[in-house]
Design a protein around this motif. Sequence first.
Motif, PDB file in Angstrom:
ATOM      1  N   ALA A 186     -32.370   0.501  18.446  1.00  0.00           N
ATOM      2  CA  ALA A 186     -33.344  -0.711  18.514  1.00  0.00           C
ATOM      3  C   ALA A 186     -34.852  -0.426  18.525  1.00  0.00           C
ATOM      4  O   ALA A 186     -35.607  -1.221  18.222  1.00  0.00           O
ATOM      5  CB  ALA A 186     -32.800  -1.714  19.380  1.00  0.00           C
ATOM      6  N   GLU A 189     -35.867   2.418  15.267  1.00  0.00           N
ATOM      7  CA  GLU A 189     -34.911   2.041  13.870  1.00  0.00           C
ATOM      8  C   GLU A 189     -34.509   3.425  13.336  1.00  0.00           C
ATOM      9  O   GLU A 189     -34.117   3.516  12.153  1.00  0.00           O
ATOM     10  CB  GLU A 189     -35.694   1.292  13.045  1.00  0.00           C
ATOM     11  CG  GLU A 189     -35.901  -0.276  13.354  1.00  0.00           C
ATOM     12  CD  GLU A 189     -36.426  -1.161  12.306  1.00  0.00           C
ATOM     13  OE1 GLU A 189     -36.496  -0.626  10.938  1.00  0.00           O
ATOM     14  OE2 GLU A 189     -36.642  -2.315  12.469  1.00  0.00           O
ATOM     15  N   PRO A 265     -25.644  -4.668   9.658  1.00  0.00           N
ATOM     16  CA  PRO A 265     -26.494  -3.968  10.422  1.00  0.00           C
ATOM     17  C   PRO A 265     -26.105  -3.924  12.121  1.00  0.00           C
ATOM     18  O   PRO A 265     -25.335  -4.853  12.330  1.00  0.00           O
ATOM     19  CB  PRO A 265     -27.777  -4.743  10.620  1.00  0.00           C
ATOM     20  CG  PRO A 265     -27.343  -6.233  10.429  1.00  0.00           C
ATOM     21  CD  PRO A 265     -26.271  -6.056   9.377  1.00  0.00           C
ATOM     22  N   GLU A 267     -27.715  -2.988  15.766  1.00  0.00           N
ATOM     23  CA  GLU A 267     -28.876  -2.493  16.120  1.00  0.00           C
ATOM     24  C   GLU A 267     -28.423  -2.105  17.725  1.00  0.00           C
ATOM     25  O   GLU A 267     -27.883  -2.885  18.410  1.00  0.00           O
ATOM     26  CB  GLU A 267     -29.912  -3.706  16.232  1.00  0.00           C
ATOM     27  CG  GLU A 267     -31.200  -3.536  16.944  1.00  0.00           C
ATOM     28  CD  GLU A 267     -32.010  -4.652  17.067  1.00  0.00           C
ATOM     29  OE1 GLU A 267     -33.120  -4.492  17.458  1.00  0.00           O
ATOM     30  OE2 GLU A 267     -31.468  -5.907  16.831  1.00  0.00           O
TER      31      GLU A 267
END
Length: 407
Positions: A186, A189, A265, A267
Amino acid sequence: MKSLKSAMILVMIAVLRIEALSQGETEPDVIKDNRYYVVVGVFAIHDNATNFVKQVTTKNVQAGYALNTERAWYYVYALQTIDREKAVQEAQRLRTETDLYDTWVYHGLMLDSNIVANNDVVQNENIAGKSVSSVESPLRVEQDTTSQKSAPNVVASATGNLPVPQESQSIDEKDGKRFFFRVFRANDEKLIEGDVDAIDTGHSRKIGSYKANTSVLLSPNANTGEISFICDIFGYRRVQNSLDFKDPLAMDGISQDAANNIVVPFEMVRLKKGDIAVMYNVYFFKDAAVMRPESNYEVNSLVEMLKENPKYMIKIHGHTNGGAYGKIVFMGDSKSFFSLSGTKEGFGSAKELSEERAKVIREFLIENGIEKERMQIKAWGGKKPVHDKRSTKAQENVRVEIEILED
């Protein structure tokens, strides 16, 4: 063509026997009675079978392989027995207690190979009760009959343990959908290595585990609806995403890339104060406060996490299954964290064993530059089990947990 193939196999067997006898070795035996094999993988290539045997043994499952001479396939198996019920029970146990979810039973003749033994992991905690839980789908017992001789060639599935007809390995869209599980940190990235588990929510059944950050094909049942994707990587909080397999792009955050992969995704956020993470991939030698080599990656992940944030303070919790006394193998002065060379033997309780294992992890962290003052030890022995000590999942009681005290 079929008879020619069978003849070639018989010639190969004869050559193996001649070579073995000429070298003074024991002649390989074709099993005379129709044994039951608990099969965890099927391969057309010999090297793939032997490699999968090694892979299975890292899961604390004894494994061997044998050649089905009629089909010219190598079957990797976890048990061979003349007792059908015993074979079925073992297959059910593997399907419920391990990630070998599609284990099945084969009944027939095979040219057997030497079984590859596995040194077990657990210590002086006797895991009793090999009782069998129910499974979500029927257990297949395949008989070696002439009606099956024309079956298609079989190869290992993407997870390495499901025999699947070769034509089902096509990447055509009609066979499923391609996904890309983008797993990233997070804060910056940066992509993270790991796996994502896919769960068929409606049928309460695991579809499989898939590598993150690469294109993978999912081919669940035709009536599959909601699927949950779970990413649980040590050092990060667990993340779960759910979507409708029939219309995945309808879910917020789900997109499609230029290669038509459905991008999901994840995160990943580092552990926070109060979090407790289980080191699922840290294993110990039997009765020993010494880690097995396959533990290397996860303990190094812990080192990385602690170096990344110098404010982390942790408590290392050691747990066992039960509280019996027994032999304890201690790491020697050479500090061989992943080897039994130079070890010392003693005697003590399960609580003492859990403490020594926690200390070994602390010592590994110190050797890798983490200050001792940032770590505490807590030994529980068998006082905090996650399952009954006699249940089929009792081995999960044997674990090390990391608690975040400060972040």
